[in-house]
Each structure stands twice: as structure tokens, then as C-alpha cells.
Design a protein around this motif. Structure first.
Motif, PDB file in Angstrom:
ATOM      1  N   THR A 234       3.800  -8.582  -5.783  1.00  0.00           N
ATOM      2  CA  THR A 234       4.088  -8.442  -4.356  1.00  0.00           C
ATOM      3  C   THR A 234       4.384  -6.998  -3.955  1.00  0.00           C
ATOM      4  OG1 THR A 234       6.399  -8.989  -4.828  1.00  0.00           O
ATOM      5  CG2 THR A 234       4.960 -10.794  -4.111  1.00  0.00           C
ATOM      6  N   LEU A 235       4.650  -6.143  -4.948  1.00  0.00           N
ATOM      7  CA  LEU A 235       5.014  -4.756  -4.666  1.00  0.00           C
ATOM      8  C   LEU A 235       3.945  -3.752  -5.089  1.00  0.00           C
ATOM      9  CD1 LEU A 235       8.734  -4.873  -5.918  1.00  0.00           C
ATOM     10  CD2 LEU A 235       7.917  -5.074  -3.561  1.00  0.00           C
ATOM     11  N   ARG A 236       2.864  -4.209  -5.675  1.00  0.00           N
ATOM     12  CA  ARG A 236       1.873  -3.289  -6.214  1.00  0.00           C
ATOM     13  C   ARG A 236       1.138  -2.492  -5.150  1.00  0.00           C
ATOM     14  NH1 ARG A 236      -0.620  -7.382 -10.845  1.00  0.00           N
ATOM     15  NH2 ARG A 236       1.196  -7.277 -12.239  1.00  0.00           N
ATOM     16  N   PHE A 237       1.129  -3.004  -3.944  1.00  0.00           N
ATOM     17  CA  PHE A 237       0.424  -2.277  -2.879  1.00  0.00           C
ATOM     18  C   PHE A 237       1.317  -1.228  -2.217  1.00  0.00           C
ATOM     19  CE2 PHE A 237       2.496  -5.908  -1.000  1.00  0.00           C
ATOM     20  CZ  PHE A 237       3.040  -5.417   0.170  1.00  0.00           C
ATOM     21  N   ILE A 238       2.575  -1.109  -2.645  1.00  0.00           N
ATOM     22  CA  ILE A 238       3.510  -0.152  -2.065  1.00  0.00           C
ATOM     23  C   ILE A 238       3.685   1.029  -3.024  1.00  0.00           C
ATOM     24  CG2 ILE A 238       5.848   0.235  -1.192  1.00  0.00           C
ATOM     25  CD1 ILE A 238       6.066  -2.718  -0.601  1.00  0.00           C
ATOM     26  N   THR A 239       3.547   2.234  -2.519  1.00  0.00           N
ATOM     27  CA  THR A 239       3.778   3.418  -3.336  1.00  0.00           C
ATOM     28  C   THR A 239       5.240   3.496  -3.729  1.00  0.00           C
ATOM     29  OG1 THR A 239       2.037   4.592  -2.143  1.00  0.00           O
ATOM     30  CG2 THR A 239       3.578   5.936  -3.426  1.00  0.00           C
ATOM     31  N   TYR A 240       5.497   3.714  -5.009  1.00  0.00           N
ATOM     32  CA  TYR A 240       6.869   3.734  -5.486  1.00  0.00           C
ATOM     33  C   TYR A 240       7.280   5.132  -5.920  1.00  0.00           C
ATOM     34  CZ  TYR A 240       4.606   3.511 -10.100  1.00  0.00           C
ATOM     35  OH  TYR A 240       3.818   3.766 -11.200  1.00  0.00           O
ATOM     36  N   LEU A 241       8.589   5.336  -5.996  1.00  0.00           N
ATOM     37  CA  LEU A 241       9.145   6.568  -6.543  1.00  0.00           C
ATOM     38  C   LEU A 241       9.326   6.392  -8.044  1.00  0.00           C
ATOM     39  CD1 LEU A 241      11.898   7.378  -3.884  1.00  0.00           C
ATOM     40  CD2 LEU A 241       9.822   8.674  -4.316  1.00  0.00           C
ATOM     41  N   ASP A 242       8.863   7.376  -8.787  1.00  0.00           N
ATOM     42  CA  ASP A 242       8.909   7.282 -10.243  1.00  0.00           C
ATOM     43  C   ASP A 242      10.108   8.062 -10.784  1.00  0.00           C
ATOM     44  OD1 ASP A 242       8.387   6.886 -12.873  1.00  0.00           O
ATOM     45  OD2 ASP A 242       6.441   7.894 -12.905  1.00  0.00           O
ATOM     46  N   TYR A 243      10.863   7.415 -11.654  1.00  0.00           N
ATOM     47  CA  TYR A 243      12.005   8.076 -12.293  1.00  0.00           C
ATOM     48  C   TYR A 243      11.897   7.977 -13.817  1.00  0.00           C
ATOM     49  CZ  TYR A 243      16.911   9.551 -12.753  1.00  0.00           C
ATOM     50  OH  TYR A 243      18.072  10.238 -13.055  1.00  0.00           O
ATOM     51  N   THR A 244      10.755   7.565 -14.314  1.00  0.00           N
ATOM     52  CA  THR A 244      10.640   7.216 -15.728  1.00  0.00           C
ATOM     53  C   THR A 244      10.327   8.395 -16.640  1.00  0.00           C
ATOM     54  OG1 THR A 244       8.289   6.677 -15.429  1.00  0.00           O
ATOM     55  CG2 THR A 244       9.882   4.875 -15.155  1.00  0.00           C
TER      56      THR A 244
END
Length: 272
Positions: A234-244
């Protein structure tokens, strides 16, 4: 004035009558007034025996409990030629509401109290409005706290909503979270890790935020990939912030601030 009742006169008006009618003055004192009001001698003697409130207050209280009008009281005072007292009472009489006006005032006050009661029931967070809500799984609380303290410090001074600090006790946890997300927070930060997949509360909060911003058109929900994990479908279409990764963390805080609408200056690299 004919419709105004003695019981609606202010306490100050009652005190004025007490002061001016109490001194013994045959034909012009409270006993004469009681006689004109129709009280028998035994009742007048009973009033005189009352030491707590005093006879005048007892007389007026009994009189007003009978639903008597101010106009009748004034007529008795006129017969006693107590025009001084009538004159002193006039400002209080002018401010005294009629029964209809009193009922309307009581209705408005009741509605205001009910509105306040309903409002108090609705308030389930410490503050009425927040810039951002942090959604996280319990094991990721330390990172949620890091974001919380960072956003609230100078020069950003953002209002951050986090459950353990901002949810009022006694309220349903899921209902409070839903209300905070729907009505009290501009943005929602979602901290993603393997822990997220095991947390029903975090998943519920994410779904609430998604329902408010279908297709991410309003950018209400901002996912943060805190630890490597599978992104929910459900969240794959939203650009996320990466902290990894170390490289991603160089730009993380600036991008976070920008996504939250911070208008101040941002550093090109590293923490702002």
C-alpha cells in the motif's frame, strides 16, 4: 417591569433592601412591608427570630419563592413612601431579565455548557493542533524520539504529536490516533522497519493517513525507511525517506524538514 420577578433581582439588590429595611422604623421598615405582603404576625415573628440570614433576607426569600413580581414589591414600597429604596433599586431592576429573557439566557448557557462538554469529550490530545504525527512500532521508539527532539528544537519549533506524551489517558488508543491524524496533524511520519509489520497499531495509523490522501496527492503520509525491510504494498507508490545507509543519512534531515514544509534555510549536506 410587570413581568419581572423578585427572584431574578441580583444579590446586590437583595442586600440593598436588607440594609435599608432592617432598621426599626414603624410604618417604613421590613415589618410593615411583611404586613403589606400579607404575612401574619406569627410568621413575621418567625422571620425576626432568624439570626443567620436576618429577617429581611428571610422575608424576601419567602416572598420571591411565591413567584411574586417586582411591580407588586414596588407598589408596597410606594405605599410605605420608601421612595429612597425604590430609587436605589431602579438600576438593578433595569438589569433584571424578564422570565422570557431569563429562560432564553439559561437556554444559551445550557447550550454553551453542552458544547463545551462535547468539545472536552472530543479533545483526546494535549494540544489542539500539530505539525506532524509520528507513527512507529514500539521497538523503534528511540528513533521516533530522535525525530521528535530534532523537530521541536530551535530553529524549527515544530509541534510534534507522539502517543506516549500527547494522548490523554482514559481514551481509546486507536480512536485517539485516528482523530489526531484526521483532524489535528498536518503530516504523518511513518517509521518503517521489520517491527512495523508486527505492529497492528502502526498499520492502523498508516491506513488512516492513506485514506486521507489517496494516491499521495496531498503528501500527508511520509514514510521513513528506518531499517531495511519489505515496503508494504500500500506504500510502494509513495516516495520514502531513506535512513538505512550512511550516504542516505547525509540528506535525510534536510529532506525531512523540506517535506514537512519548513521554510527556513537548509544545509546542502548533513544535518540542518
Amino acid at each position: 417591569m410587570d413581568e419581572k420577578l423578585v427572584k431574578d433581582l441580583s444579590f446586590e439588590a437583595h442586600r440593598k433592601m436588607d440594609v435599608l429595611l432592617l432598621p426599626s422604623n414603624p410604618g417604613r421598615d421590613w415589618k410593615t412591608l411583611a404586613d403589606k405582603m400579607g404575612y401574619p404576625m406569627e410568621t413575621i415573628l418567625y422571620f425576626e427570630s432568624k439570626k443567620d440570614k436576618g429577617p429581611v433576607m428571610e422575608l424576601i426569600k419567602d416572598y420571591e419563592d411565591r413567584g411574586k413580581t417586582i411591580s407588586e414589591l414596588i407598589s408596597f414600597l410606594s405605599e410605605m413612601e420608601r421612595f429612597d429604596l425604590i430609587q436605589d433599586l431602579e438600576p438593578f431592576i433595569e438589569k433584571t431579565p424578564t422570565p422570557v429573557e431569563r429562560q432564553e439566557r439559561e437556554r444559551r448557557e445550557f447550550e454553551q455548557r453542552q458544547t463545551q462538554v462535547e468539545r472536552n469529550r472530543e479533545i483526546k490530545t494535549v494540544c489542539p493542533h500539530y505539525d506532524v504525527f509520528i507513527c512507529y512500532a514500539g521497538p523503534d521508539k528511540s528513533f521516533a524520539d530522535e525525530i521528535l527532539h530534532y523537530l521541536e528544537k530551535a530553529p524549527y519549533y515544530m509541534k510534534v504529536c507522539i502517543d506516549y506524551r500527547d494522548f490523554l489517558p482514559g481514551a481509546d488508543l486507536l480512536e485517539t490516533a485516528a482523530k489526531a491524524i484526521e483532524e489535528r496533524c498536518n503530516k504523518v511520519l511513518l517509521i518503517l522497519s521489520e517491527n512495523f509489520h508486527k505492529c497492528e497499531v502502526a498499520d492502523f495509523q498508516a491506513k488512516i493517513a492513506l485514506s486521507l490522501s489517496p494516491g499521495a496527492k496531498k503528501m500527508i503520509l511520509i514514510p521513513i525507511l528506518y531499517r531495511p525491510c519489505q515496503i508494504p504494498s500500500t506504500l510502494r507508490f509513495i516516495t520514502y525517506l531513506d535512513y538505512t545507509t550512511e550516504h542516505a543519512r547525509k540528506y535525510f534531515w534536510n529532506k525531512l524538514l523540506a517535506s514537512l514544509g519548513y521554510k527556513g534555510n537548509l544545509e546542502c549536506n548533513g544535518k540542518a
